[in-house]
Design an enzyme around this catalytic site. Structure first.
Site, PDB file in Angstrom:
ATOM      1  N   LYS A   1       0.808  -1.197   0.000  1.00 38.26           N
ATOM      2  CA  LYS A   1       0.000   0.000   0.000  1.00 38.26           C
ATOM      3  C   LYS A   1       0.853   1.264   0.000  1.00 38.26           C
ATOM      4  CE  LYS A   1      -3.458  -1.987   3.121  1.00 38.26           C
ATOM      5  NZ  LYS A   1      -3.992  -1.833   4.500  1.00 38.26           N
TER       6      LYS A   1
ATOM      7  N   ASP B   1      14.438   0.019   1.829  1.00 38.45           N
ATOM      8  CA  ASP B   1      15.162  -0.169   3.090  1.00 38.45           C
ATOM      9  C   ASP B   1      16.130  -1.335   2.881  1.00 38.45           C
ATOM     10  OD1 ASP B   1      15.953  -0.300   5.732  1.00 38.45           O
ATOM     11  OD2 ASP B   1      14.064  -1.088   6.480  1.00 38.45           O
TER      12      ASP B   1
ATOM     13  N   LYS C   1      16.754   4.596   2.126  1.00 42.09           N
ATOM     14  CA  LYS C   1      17.388   4.407   3.429  1.00 42.09           C
ATOM     15  C   LYS C   1      18.610   3.508   3.196  1.00 42.09           C
ATOM     16  CE  LYS C   1      14.267   3.280   6.700  1.00 42.09           C
ATOM     17  NZ  LYS C   1      13.566   2.339   7.612  1.00 42.09           N
TER      18      LYS C   1
ATOM     19  N   PHE D   1      12.815   4.512  11.572  1.00 45.52           N
ATOM     20  CA  PHE D   1      11.536   4.137  10.993  1.00 45.52           C
ATOM     21  C   PHE D   1      10.791   5.421  10.669  1.00 45.52           C
ATOM     22  CE2 PHE D   1       7.253   2.399  10.772  1.00 45.52           C
ATOM     23  CZ  PHE D   1       7.503   1.288   9.993  1.00 45.52           C
ATOM     24  N   VAL D   2      10.351   5.546   9.430  1.00 46.55           N
ATOM     25  CA  VAL D   2       9.719   6.794   9.002  1.00 46.55           C
ATOM     26  C   VAL D   2       8.268   6.542   8.596  1.00 46.55           C
ATOM     27  CG1 VAL D   2      11.874   7.914   8.303  1.00 46.55           C
ATOM     28  CG2 VAL D   2      10.630   6.521   6.638  1.00 46.55           C
TER      29      VAL D   2
ATOM     30  N   ASP E   1       3.292   3.753   6.693  1.00 49.33           N
ATOM     31  CA  ASP E   1       2.519   3.620   7.923  1.00 49.33           C
ATOM     32  C   ASP E   1       3.334   2.974   9.040  1.00 49.33           C
ATOM     33  OD1 ASP E   1       2.581   0.990   6.630  1.00 49.33           O
ATOM     34  OD2 ASP E   1       1.216   0.385   8.231  1.00 49.33           O
TER      35      ASP E   1
ATOM     36  N   ARG F   1      -0.278   7.069   7.447  1.00 46.20           N
ATOM     37  CA  ARG F   1      -0.142   7.023   5.993  1.00 46.20           C
ATOM     38  C   ARG F   1      -0.548   8.321   5.325  1.00 46.20           C
ATOM     39  NH1 ARG F   1       0.723   2.038   3.871  1.00 46.20           N
ATOM     40  NH2 ARG F   1      -0.398   0.432   4.998  1.00 46.20           N
TER      41      ARG F   1
HETATM   42  P1  IMP Z   1      12.408  -3.304   2.116  1.00 44.77           P
HETATM   43  O1  IMP Z   1      11.857  -4.583   1.522  1.00 44.77           O
HETATM   44  O2  IMP Z   1      13.053  -3.539   3.461  1.00 44.77           O
HETATM   45  O3  IMP Z   1      13.302  -2.527   1.184  1.00 44.77           O
HETATM   46  O4  IMP Z   1      11.203  -2.382   2.477  1.00 44.77           O
HETATM   47  C1  IMP Z   1      10.300  -1.946   1.562  1.00 44.77           C
HETATM   48  C2  IMP Z   1       8.920  -1.838   2.135  1.00 44.77           C
HETATM   49  O5  IMP Z   1       8.906  -1.824   3.576  1.00 44.77           O
HETATM   50  C3  IMP Z   1       8.323  -0.526   1.690  1.00 44.77           C
HETATM   51  O6  IMP Z   1       7.472  -0.778   0.614  1.00 44.77           O
HETATM   52  C4  IMP Z   1       7.565  -0.056   2.889  1.00 44.77           C
HETATM   53  O7  IMP Z   1       6.240  -0.501   2.811  1.00 44.77           O
HETATM   54  C5  IMP Z   1       8.205  -0.720   4.057  1.00 44.77           C
HETATM   55  N1  IMP Z   1       9.149   0.138   4.792  1.00 44.77           N
HETATM   56  C6  IMP Z   1      10.510   0.132   4.742  1.00 44.77           C
HETATM   57  N2  IMP Z   1      11.031   1.046   5.564  1.00 44.77           N
HETATM   58  C7  IMP Z   1       9.976   1.653   6.156  1.00 44.77           C
HETATM   59  C8  IMP Z   1       9.876   2.726   7.120  1.00 44.77           C
HETATM   60  O8  IMP Z   1      10.849   3.315   7.617  1.00 44.77           O
HETATM   61  N3  IMP Z   1       8.603   3.073   7.485  1.00 44.77           N
HETATM   62  C9  IMP Z   1       7.489   2.482   6.968  1.00 44.77           C
HETATM   63  N4  IMP Z   1       7.543   1.491   6.071  1.00 44.77           N
HETATM   64  C10 IMP Z   1       8.778   1.090   5.666  1.00 44.77           C
HETATM   65 MG    MG Z   2       3.702  -0.710   6.027  1.00 46.29          MG
END
Ligand code: IMP
Ligand code: MG
Length: 195
Positions: free
Chosen positions: A47, A113, A141, A162-163, A169, A175
């Site tokens: 989302k 992330d 990040k 965490f943002v 969210d 959100r």
């Molecule tokens: P990744 O798979 O760790 O790169 O994270 C990607 C997904 O995790 C994004 O689509 C977000 O939905 C969620 N996400 C990653 N970091 C954050 C954060 O700091 N706050 C909120 N959602 C995050």
């Molecule tokens: Mg989320």
């Protein structure tokens, strides 16, 4: 600068609405140049990328000499259960009617992330026959990266925190904030700042 109304305790504003709009416009210009005159599928990751995808698509549509035809699709990805830890194998669901064979696809996510979500969707798209797949994020990040995935277009850097806001969210909260803020202690319930 702290977000107003929270006295710097729990939510700290990182980027306001105007900085976010400018970053989206900058991404649109870079993408438009690279895909000029070519059809492009913009694939938003729900989302979190609900707003980013829509804003990016609109920004792309006003850049002269951009993609010849832009279609917008969405995939669902869920990586977190209820906490703030990413999952190495996020669940990804595509629209059953979506077709990617032979197409140039640009994945749009609000934040990268660990990179696991982008890496998973990217390989899913190649398995589904996409001709090219690139990745675009509004917030990066870099300290969180756990897998190597190309981030072809990145808007604004964020620190190792965490943002929330602009689609991101914490347990479905925050959100709809139009700014991006870091959440210092996700276990405490902060006051929502204005944009
Ligand atoms: P990744 O798979 O760790 O790169 O994270 C990607 C997904 O995790 C994004 O689509 C977000 O939905 C969620 N996400 C990653 N970091 C954050 C954060 O700091 N706050 C909120 N959602 C995050
Ligand atoms: Mg989320």
């Amino acid at each position: 600068m702290n977000a107003p109304g929270i006295a710097g305790r729990d939510l700290q504003r990182l980027y306001g609405r105007e900085e976010i709009e400018a970053a989206v416009a900058g991404l649109a210009r870079a993408i438009a140049g690279d895909y000029s005159g070519r059809p492009l599928v913009l694939l938003g990751v729900l989302k979190a990328a609900l707003y980013f995808t829509a804003d990016l698509a609109r920004a792309l549509s006003v850049v002269p000499d951009g993609p010849r035809a832009l279609s917008v699709d969405y995939a669902w990805a869920s990586s977190y259960g209820r906490g703030t830890e990413s999952n190495a194998s996020p669940r990804v669901t595509f629209d059953p009617a979506a077709r990617f064979e032979g197409r140039d696809v640009l994945i749009a996510d609000t934040i990268v992330d660990t990179g696991w979500t982008l890496a998973t969707i990217r390989s899913d798209l190649y398995r589904r026959g996409a001709a090219t797949v690139r990745q675009c994020v509004l917030f990066d990040k870099p300290s969180g990266r756990r897998t190597e995935v190309p981030v072809d277009y990145a808007g604004l850097p964020v620190p190792a925190a965490f943002v929330v806001g602009y689609g991101l969210d914490y347990q479905e909260e925050y959100r709809t904030m139009s700014c991006l803020a870091s959440l210092k202690d996700p276990e405490r319930k902060p006051t929502v700042p204005s944009s």
